[in-house]
Design a protein around this motif. Sequence first.
Motif, PDB file in Angstrom:
ATOM      1  N   HIS A  46       0.813  -1.214   0.000  1.00  0.00           N
ATOM      2  CA  HIS A  46       0.000   0.000   0.000  1.00  0.00           C
ATOM      3  C   HIS A  46       0.851   1.271   0.000  1.00  0.00           C
ATOM      4  CE1 HIS A  46      -3.376  -2.622   0.627  1.00  0.00           C
ATOM      5  NE2 HIS A  46      -2.807  -3.122   1.708  1.00  0.00           N
ATOM      6  N   LEU A  47       2.171   1.106  -0.095  1.00  0.00           N
ATOM      7  CA  LEU A  47       3.069   2.264  -0.083  1.00  0.00           C
ATOM      8  C   LEU A  47       3.625   2.527  -1.479  1.00  0.00           C
ATOM      9  CD1 LEU A  47       5.236   1.498   3.095  1.00  0.00           C
ATOM     10  CD2 LEU A  47       3.265   3.030   2.933  1.00  0.00           C
ATOM     11  N   SER A  48       3.777   3.789  -1.827  1.00  0.00           N
ATOM     12  CA  SER A  48       4.449   4.129  -3.078  1.00  0.00           C
ATOM     13  C   SER A  48       5.952   3.904  -2.877  1.00  0.00           C
ATOM     14  CB  SER A  48       4.185   5.596  -3.431  1.00  0.00           C
ATOM     15  OG  SER A  48       4.847   6.450  -2.500  1.00  0.00           O
ATOM     16  N   GLU A  49       6.704   3.926  -3.967  1.00  0.00           N
ATOM     17  CA  GLU A  49       8.162   3.800  -3.860  1.00  0.00           C
ATOM     18  C   GLU A  49       8.729   4.898  -2.969  1.00  0.00           C
ATOM     19  OE1 GLU A  49      10.252   3.573  -7.589  1.00  0.00           O
ATOM     20  OE2 GLU A  49       8.943   1.992  -8.346  1.00  0.00           O
ATOM     21  N   THR A  50       8.244   6.105  -3.154  1.00  0.00           N
ATOM     22  CA  THR A  50       8.730   7.241  -2.359  1.00  0.00           C
ATOM     23  C   THR A  50       8.420   7.040  -0.876  1.00  0.00           C
ATOM     24  OG1 THR A  50       8.462   8.732  -4.237  1.00  0.00           O
ATOM     25  CG2 THR A  50       8.595   9.754  -2.055  1.00  0.00           C
ATOM     26  N   GLN A  51       7.207   6.599  -0.565  1.00  0.00           N
ATOM     27  CA  GLN A  51       6.837   6.361   0.832  1.00  0.00           C
ATOM     28  C   GLN A  51       7.708   5.261   1.442  1.00  0.00           C
ATOM     29  OE1 GLN A  51       2.689   5.570  -0.017  1.00  0.00           O
ATOM     30  NE2 GLN A  51       2.050   7.420   1.103  1.00  0.00           N
ATOM     31  N   GLN A  52       7.959   4.209   0.665  1.00  0.00           N
ATOM     32  CA  GLN A  52       8.798   3.113   1.169  1.00  0.00           C
ATOM     33  C   GLN A  52      10.216   3.622   1.435  1.00  0.00           C
ATOM     34  OE1 GLN A  52       8.322  -0.597  -0.917  1.00  0.00           O
ATOM     35  NE2 GLN A  52      10.169  -1.473  -0.013  1.00  0.00           N
ATOM     36  N   LYS A  53      10.775   4.405   0.507  1.00  0.00           N
ATOM     37  CA  LYS A  53      12.117   4.961   0.707  1.00  0.00           C
ATOM     38  C   LYS A  53      12.159   5.868   1.935  1.00  0.00           C
ATOM     39  CE  LYS A  53      12.852   6.673  -3.458  1.00  0.00           C
ATOM     40  NZ  LYS A  53      13.511   7.248  -4.656  1.00  0.00           N
TER      41      LYS A  53
END
Length: 157
Positions: A46-53
Amino acid sequence: MTIKLLAIGKTDNKLLASLITDYQNRLGHYIKFEFEIIPDLKKVKHLSETQQKEKEGALILSKLAATDTLILLDEKGKQMHSIAFSEYLQKYMNSGIKQLVFVIGGPYGFSEAVYNKAQGMLSLSKMTFSHQMIRLFIVEQFYRAFTILKNEPYHHR
């Protein structure tokens, strides 16, 4: 000086884990070395790449002391041969820093906050390797660097 390696997620492959442990043990003859695993994030679907980073970045930054020198293992980093890497480590040892921290990021790399905190970036190759294999490669290169500095026969010039 202590060299610390931070990595996101555990090493799943038992053979790689065994080889990493072997080089960790060898390194203990030369320098204090620590290898710390930051657990994988949960519910990343449920996380975008940016949120995960950003979430991984916050975890990485939480592991650092204010006096640590941070080096990122990143595809955009500087490449060098093993002798130059040994000289690179020697420079840091001579500088009197307490802890040199190398970080292997998650699958999407690092957050802007981690890039901004870093004092350097290294790339081990132009090729792409799994994050698990990079762990072995960098620990072996630490060991190789110290055998070069001690003029021991492991590295053939």
